[in-house]
Design a protein around this motif. Structure first.
Motif, PDB file in Angstrom:
ATOM      1  N   MET A   1     -13.899 -49.717-111.652  1.00  0.00           N
ATOM      2  CA  MET A   1     -13.099 -50.119-110.491  1.00  0.00           C
ATOM      3  C   MET A   1     -13.968 -50.976-109.570  1.00  0.00           C
ATOM      4  N   PRO A   2     -13.481 -52.124-109.124  1.00  0.00           N
ATOM      5  CA  PRO A   2     -14.287 -52.992-108.279  1.00  0.00           C
ATOM      6  C   PRO A   2     -14.599 -52.332-106.954  1.00  0.00           C
ATOM      7  N   LYS A   3     -15.735 -52.715-106.408  1.00  0.00           N
ATOM      8  CA  LYS A   3     -16.111 -52.160-105.121  1.00  0.00           C
ATOM      9  C   LYS A   3     -15.170 -52.642-104.031  1.00  0.00           C
ATOM     10  N   ARG A   4     -14.922 -51.739-103.069  1.00  0.00           N
ATOM     11  CA  ARG A   4     -14.078 -52.127-101.960  1.00  0.00           C
ATOM     12  C   ARG A   4     -14.801 -53.110-101.056  1.00  0.00           C
ATOM     13  N   ALA A   5     -14.045 -53.892-100.316  1.00  0.00           N
ATOM     14  CA  ALA A   5     -14.625 -54.864 -99.399  1.00  0.00           C
ATOM     15  C   ALA A   5     -15.337 -54.146 -98.268  1.00  0.00           C
ATOM     16  N   LEU A   6     -16.253 -54.878 -97.624  1.00  0.00           N
ATOM     17  CA  LEU A   6     -17.012 -54.300 -96.520  1.00  0.00           C
ATOM     18  C   LEU A   6     -16.092 -53.789 -95.422  1.00  0.00           C
ATOM     19  N   ALA A   7     -15.004 -54.493 -95.149  1.00  0.00           N
ATOM     20  CA  ALA A   7     -14.083 -54.085 -94.096  1.00  0.00           C
ATOM     21  C   ALA A   7     -13.444 -52.744 -94.397  1.00  0.00           C
ATOM     22  N   GLN A   8     -13.281 -52.410 -95.677  1.00  0.00           N
ATOM     23  CA  GLN A   8     -12.684 -51.132 -96.057  1.00  0.00           C
ATOM     24  C   GLN A   8     -13.718 -50.022 -96.118  1.00  0.00           C
ATOM     25  N   LYS A   9     -14.911 -50.328 -96.614  1.00  0.00           N
ATOM     26  CA  LYS A   9     -15.937 -49.306 -96.802  1.00  0.00           C
ATOM     27  C   LYS A   9     -16.684 -49.005 -95.504  1.00  0.00           C
ATOM     28  N   ARG A  10     -16.991 -50.025 -94.738  1.00  0.00           N
ATOM     29  CA  ARG A  10     -17.802 -49.854 -93.535  1.00  0.00           C
ATOM     30  C   ARG A  10     -17.227 -50.690 -92.391  1.00  0.00           C
ATOM     31  N   PRO A  11     -16.059 -50.312 -91.893  1.00  0.00           N
ATOM     32  CA  PRO A  11     -15.417 -51.131 -90.852  1.00  0.00           C
ATOM     33  C   PRO A  11     -16.220 -51.222 -89.565  1.00  0.00           C
ATOM     34  N   PHE A  12     -16.928 -50.144 -89.199  1.00  0.00           N
ATOM     35  CA  PHE A  12     -17.703 -50.187 -87.954  1.00  0.00           C
ATOM     36  C   PHE A  12     -18.905 -51.119 -88.086  1.00  0.00           C
ATOM     37  N   LEU A  13     -19.463 -51.198 -89.275  1.00  0.00           N
ATOM     38  CA  LEU A  13     -20.567 -52.119 -89.507  1.00  0.00           C
ATOM     39  C   LEU A  13     -20.077 -53.559 -89.397  1.00  0.00           C
ATOM     40  N   LEU A  14     -18.952 -53.846 -90.004  1.00  0.00           N
ATOM     41  CA  LEU A  14     -18.377 -55.185 -89.933  1.00  0.00           C
ATOM     42  C   LEU A  14     -17.999 -55.539 -88.500  1.00  0.00           C
ATOM     43  N   ALA A  15     -17.397 -54.574 -87.780  1.00  0.00           N
ATOM     44  CA  ALA A  15     -17.021 -54.820 -86.389  1.00  0.00           C
ATOM     45  C   ALA A  15     -18.248 -55.079 -85.523  1.00  0.00           C
ATOM     46  N   SER A  16     -19.346 -54.388 -85.810  1.00  0.00           N
ATOM     47  CA  SER A  16     -20.586 -54.592 -85.062  1.00  0.00           C
ATOM     48  C   SER A  16     -21.105 -56.008 -85.255  1.00  0.00           C
ATOM     49  N   ILE A  17     -21.129 -56.472 -86.496  1.00  0.00           N
ATOM     50  CA  ILE A  17     -21.597 -57.831 -86.780  1.00  0.00           C
ATOM     51  C   ILE A  17     -20.714 -58.856 -86.071  1.00  0.00           C
ATOM     52  N   ALA A  18     -19.411 -58.625 -86.099  1.00  0.00           N
ATOM     53  CA  ALA A  18     -18.479 -59.540 -85.436  1.00  0.00           C
ATOM     54  C   ALA A  18     -18.716 -59.569 -83.928  1.00  0.00           C
ATOM     55  N   ALA A  19     -18.962 -58.395 -83.325  1.00  0.00           N
ATOM     56  CA  ALA A  19     -19.214 -58.329 -81.885  1.00  0.00           C
ATOM     57  C   ALA A  19     -20.513 -59.038 -81.518  1.00  0.00           C
TER      58      ALA A  19
END
Length: 224
Positions: free
Chosen positions: A1-19
């Motif tokens: 099964m393919p790995k989930r996207a960063l937004a699904q696996k680690r949303p707070f990490l992605l949100a931090s980078i965006a901020a």
């Protein structure tokens, strides 16, 4: 099964980078501090949430606490550097506690030399940077805490080229900020480089520690 996207696996990490990116680019625009300061603080605060959710160990809690202190310090820097220095001093103390809990048993001679250099050269350089002699004592004290934090991270058993390197980037960013009171006063270098260097350092630290804790004690994972 393919790995989930960063937004699904680690949303707070992605949100931090965006901020972090949003603050860096928006601060050059006509936006008020009431928007920019919370945005700046949220970048590392979201890393604290990420750390809290990745593991339920005491080490992960210490990591989250030190990141919360860093987020508060980031916001305080925007209006009073003295308050920010006190908050970041607390951050360094908590970080020191965490790193000393994971001391590396053996260090190579080059690694020992790096630890000594971080510990001693950081306060020495910090003391020399302020143009006003009245600020040198505070810079010296802060330099000791900053150098101790970076040295203990480098000497810890966490991945050196993530956590150790991240702590050194953290140190470099704060030395740039101290240099604003001396040789770099009125220069754009701290404004351009301090934030991205600092945030990259924090990102390397939190991901390196979180990944290590999950590998060492997988039973305490909170999320996959």
């Amino acid at each position: 099964m393919p790995k989930r996207a960063l937004a699904q696996k680690r949303p707070f990490l992605l949100a931090s980078i965006a901020a972090a990116l949003a603050f860096y680019y928006l601060r050059a625009g006509p936006y008020p501090d009431v928007i920019l300061i919370p945005l700046k603080g949220s970048a590392v605060a979201l890393l604290a949430i990420y750390a809290w959710l990745r593991h339920m160990s005491q080490d992960a809690r210490l990591l989250a606490i030190m990141l919360v202190l860093a987020a508060l310090g980031d916001m305080a820097l925007e209006f009073y550097s003295g308050v920010a220095a006190v908050i970041f001093f607390g951050h360094h103390v908590v970080a020191l506690m965490l790193y000393l809990r994971h001391r590396r048993e053996r260090l190579a001679p080059s690694q020992k030399a790096t630890v000594v250099a971080l510990l001693l050269l950081t306060p020495a350089i910090a003391w020399l940077l302020p143009a006003d002699p009245a600020g040198r004592e505070q810079a010296l004290i802060y330099g000791f805490s900053l150098g101790g934090m970076a040295a203990s991270a480098w000497a810890s058993s966490f991945p050196r080229y993530r956590v150790g390197a991240g702590a050194v980037l953290f140190l470099l960013a704060h030395m740039l900020l101290i240099a604003e009171f001396g040789p770099l006063e009125g220069n754009e270098i701290p404004r351009i480089f301090a934030w991205p260097v600092y945030y990259l350092g924090q990102l390397l630290i939190v991901t390196g520690i979180a990944q290590t804790l999950r590998k060492r004690d997988p039973e305490l994972r909170l999320v996959k």
